[in-house]
Each structure stands twice: as structure tokens, then as C-alpha cells.
Scaffold this active site. Structure first.
Site, PDB file in Angstrom:
ATOM      1  N   TYR A  92       0.839  -1.204   0.000  1.00 58.54           N
ATOM      2  CA  TYR A  92       0.000   0.000   0.000  1.00 58.54           C
ATOM      3  C   TYR A  92       0.871   1.250   0.000  1.00 58.54           C
ATOM      4  CZ  TYR A  92      -3.010   3.739   1.618  1.00 58.54           C
ATOM      5  OH  TYR A  92      -3.669   4.943   1.721  1.00 58.54           O
ATOM      6  N   PHE A 144      15.753  19.168  -1.155  1.00 61.66           N
ATOM      7  CA  PHE A 144      14.377  18.761  -1.426  1.00 61.66           C
ATOM      8  C   PHE A 144      14.100  17.374  -0.848  1.00 61.66           C
ATOM      9  CE2 PHE A 144      11.405  16.473  -4.226  1.00 61.66           C
ATOM     10  CZ  PHE A 144      10.296  17.308  -4.165  1.00 61.66           C
TER      11      PHE A 144
END
Length: 381
Positions: A65, A213
Site C-alpha cells: 500500500y 528537497f
């Protein structure tokens, strides 16, 4: 012009009502970027649809998932880093090149580490979600900590049902806080297994903007796990790191050396809160997971120092050139200050027309600037 009205609520509703703007932005990109985004979004959509009718039961389900909702994002970003040549295209962008499997695996771990941190932190928000609760904690883990009554009632269930939410929902009640915290620590231990591979990934980043980032969310994640570990507050509300610490991470994590120092420090915080007497098996796994993170930090310490030295050398060179240029400007100003009479004469003005005191002030100022900057450069050398 594709849009959908009355779909979802809040920001999701606004997104679908203005989806034509998303399409316009997508179509404005070069094909190489469109291909990456299209492929990742398709795979995410197919995977998330797979979990609509089923719950997260096993740890394998949990990883799958998280792969669909976050791991694929990491893989897509790596491909984009390579496609736009911010990072090594041969290493970060697939298309059948060698090293693709390892890079995709590392990218997936980056996504899983962030997603699992969010799932752990957002327990109460998800379990209280309306109109229907969301359950992302795998039964394979939380099933070990619910009441004996619940275990007996659902013993031998072939697959989960919505009634299992009542089992996971037990943790929000204060009477079950001890079991809830032990389950929480188990979940955090499961998330920590991804951290060493995240460090492997970030060790390969060369572009400073790409590094920040990627690095800042990862440090925020391990800081959040350190705050959540053994913290019953997770079952009372959303636990968030202090704004001051968040600001410190954003400003302070600019190099690989700072990254591994942060991982080492926050993993040490987790280790210091481990109580082996409460759940010896999980406590042992937690300490092993922390050791693997710290071993990885120590492994990368020489590389981090080398990069820090290179960065410092580059900054020193830049500073030296800046000082030299400033010195030339001061020298030019000194020449001007001591040639004011000639400058006026060249302009057809009486050489003695200026204010003597002002002319003297400019000469003194020029000498002070030139001498002072020369001393700074010499001391620096």
C-alpha cells in the site's frame, strides 16, 4: 476541459472542479516528463484501486500500500531528476540502463519511510475519519496488542472485516494506553528499517537543491518518529515537532554531513527511550534498527567530511574572488579620490572648484577602505 463537480470535499473538490488546469500544465511539459508522470500516475491509480475493497492485513500488504501511494512517487521523482539532468541520468532515469533496479528500490524506501511516518503520526485522525474510518496499520502488528476478547472473537478469520476497526480503535481509549504504546513502538520499529537505505539514496545526490528537497522531509520524518516513540499522545491527538525544531531542520540541513548528524542524533533519542522490560522482542528489534542507522551514518562519515571540505574550499574560493573584486573597486575609488582635480578639469570645470574638506574626506575614506581590505586579505591568506 475535463472537470468533475460534486466530487469529494474541501481541497479535493476544488482540485476536481479545476482539473482542466492540471491537464493544461501536464500538456505543456516535454514528452520525456509526460511519460514519467503518466506511467507513475497510472501505476498509482491501479494500485490504490486494489486497496479500495480490502484492508491492510499483513506487513506485506502494508508495504505494498505504501509503495502505491508514496514509493512510486519516489521512483517518479528519481526519474524526473535524471530526465532533467539535475542528477546523473544514467543512474536516476531507468529506460533499461544498468543500476535501475537498485535505484528504484532506494527510491521506494524513501517514499515508504515518509508514508509510514505519516500513518503512524495520524492514527487518531484516520481512525476518527468521517464518514468512514481509515485503517492503515497492519493487523499483523496491531493484532498482537488488542484485547484477548477481540482476539478470541476473530480468531481464525480468513480475511479482515470492518469489525476489525473496533480492534484497532481500542487504542484510542485511555484504558488501553499501555498496549497502544507498545503497538506504536512496534510500528515505529517497522518504519526505521527503511532509514539506512534512505541514507544510501541521499549519498548519491549531487545537486544541492535536489539534496535539500529530499533530505529535509527525511530528517523531519525521523524527528517525528523520535517524538512519537513511547508517546501516548499519539492516541490523543496529532503529535507534531515544534516549529522551532522544524525551522532548525529547514535551515540547518544543507549538507550530507548535517544530514547524517541529524539521523544519528534522532535515532539516539529513540534508543534512549527503549524499555527492554516492556516488550523485549520488539525492544531488541528497535535497538538493532537504531544500530543499523548509526552504523550507516558512521560508514558515510568520511564521505560527508570530504564533501564538507570540498564545499568549504569552494566557498573559500568564492569568498577570495569576492574580496579581490571588492579590493579592485576600492583601488579604483582611491585613484578617483586622489585625481579629483584632473577629473574636474577633464569635465571643463575649475580643478579647485570642490569643497577641500570633502575632497580630503574622500581621500581618507579611500585609503582606509584600501588598507583595511588589504589587511583582511593578507590575514586570510
Amino acid at each position: 476541459d475535463f472537470t468533475l463537480d460534486d466530487c469529494g470535499t474541501g481541497s479535493y473538490k476544488r482540485l476536481m472542479e479545476n482539473f482542466d488546469l492540471v491537464v493544461d500544465a501536464f500538456l505543456s511539459l516535454e514528452k520525456i516528463y509526460q511519460d514519467v508522470i503518466y506511467d507513475i500516475c497510472r501505476r498509482m491509480g491501479d494500485g490504490m484501486a486494489e486497496f479500495i475493497p480490502k484492508e491492510v492485513v499483513t506487513c506485506e500488504d502494508y508495504d505494498l500500500y505504501c509503495h502505491y501511494v508514496a514509493g512510486l512517487v519516489g521512483i517518479g521523482l528519481s526519474q524526473l531528476f535524471g530526465a532533467c539532468e539535475l542528477e546523473d541520468d544514467a543512474l536516476f532515469n531507468p529506460r533499461g540502463r544498468s543500476g535501475t533496479t537498485r535505484m528504484e528500490d532506494m527510491s521506494n524506501h524513501m517514499g515508504l519511510f515518509l508514508q509510514k511516518t505519516n500513518i503512524i503520526r495520524d492514527y487518531l485522525e484516520d481512525i476518527n475519519e468521517l464518514p468512514a474510518p481509515r485503517m492503515f496499520w497492519p493487523r499483523e502488528i496491531w493484532g498482537n496488542y488488542v484485547s484477548d476478547k477481540f482476539k478470541k472473537k476473530h480468531k481464525g478469520d480468513a480475511k479482515p472485516t470492518k469489525s476489525h476497526l473496533s480492534g484497532l480503535g481500542e487504542f484510542k481509549h485511555e484504558s488501553n494506553r499501555d498496549d497502544a504504546v507498545q503497538c506504536l513502538n512496534h510500528m515505529i520499529t517497522d518504519a526505521l528499517q527503511h532509514a539506512p537505505t534512505c541514507l544510501d539514496y541521499m549519498s548519491k545526490l549531487k545537486n544541492k537543491q535536489v539534496f535539500r528537497f529530499c533530505a529535509i522531509p527525511q530528517v523531519m520524518a525521523i524527528a517525528t518518529l523520535a517524538l512519537c516513540y513511547d508517546n501516548g499522545g499519539v492516541f490523543e491527538g496529532v503529535v507534531k515537532i515544534r516549529r522551532g525544531l522544524a525551522a532548525k531542520v529547514v535551515v540547518g540541513v544543507t549538507t550530507f554531513d548535517q544530514l547524517i548528524r541529524a539521523f544519528d542524533a534522532f535515532s539516539s533519542d529513540i534508543a534512549s527511550n527503549v524499555n527492554p522490560r516492556e516488550n523485549p522482542a520488539v525492544a531488541k528489534r528497535t535497538l538493532v534498527a537504531v544500530k543499523e542507522i548509526q552504523d550507516k551514518c558512521h560508514h558515510y562519515a568520511p564521505l560527508a567530511m570530504k564533501r564538507a571540505s570540498t564545499d568549504a574550499s569552494y566557498l573559500n574560493q568564492s569568498a577570495s574572488w569576492s574580496r579581490f573584486i571588492l579590493w579592485l573597486l576600492c583601488a579604483g575609488y582611491a585613484i578617483y579620490a586622489f585625481s579629483l582635480g584632473g577629473v574636474r578639469e577633464s569635465l571643463g570645470v575649475n580643478p579647485n572648484a570642490g569643497d577641500p574638506l570633502m575632497d580630503l574626506f574622500q581621500k581618507v575614506l579611500a585609503v582606509l577602505c584600501l588598507v583595511g581590505l588589504s589587511l583582511i586579505i593578507l590575514i586570510d591568506q
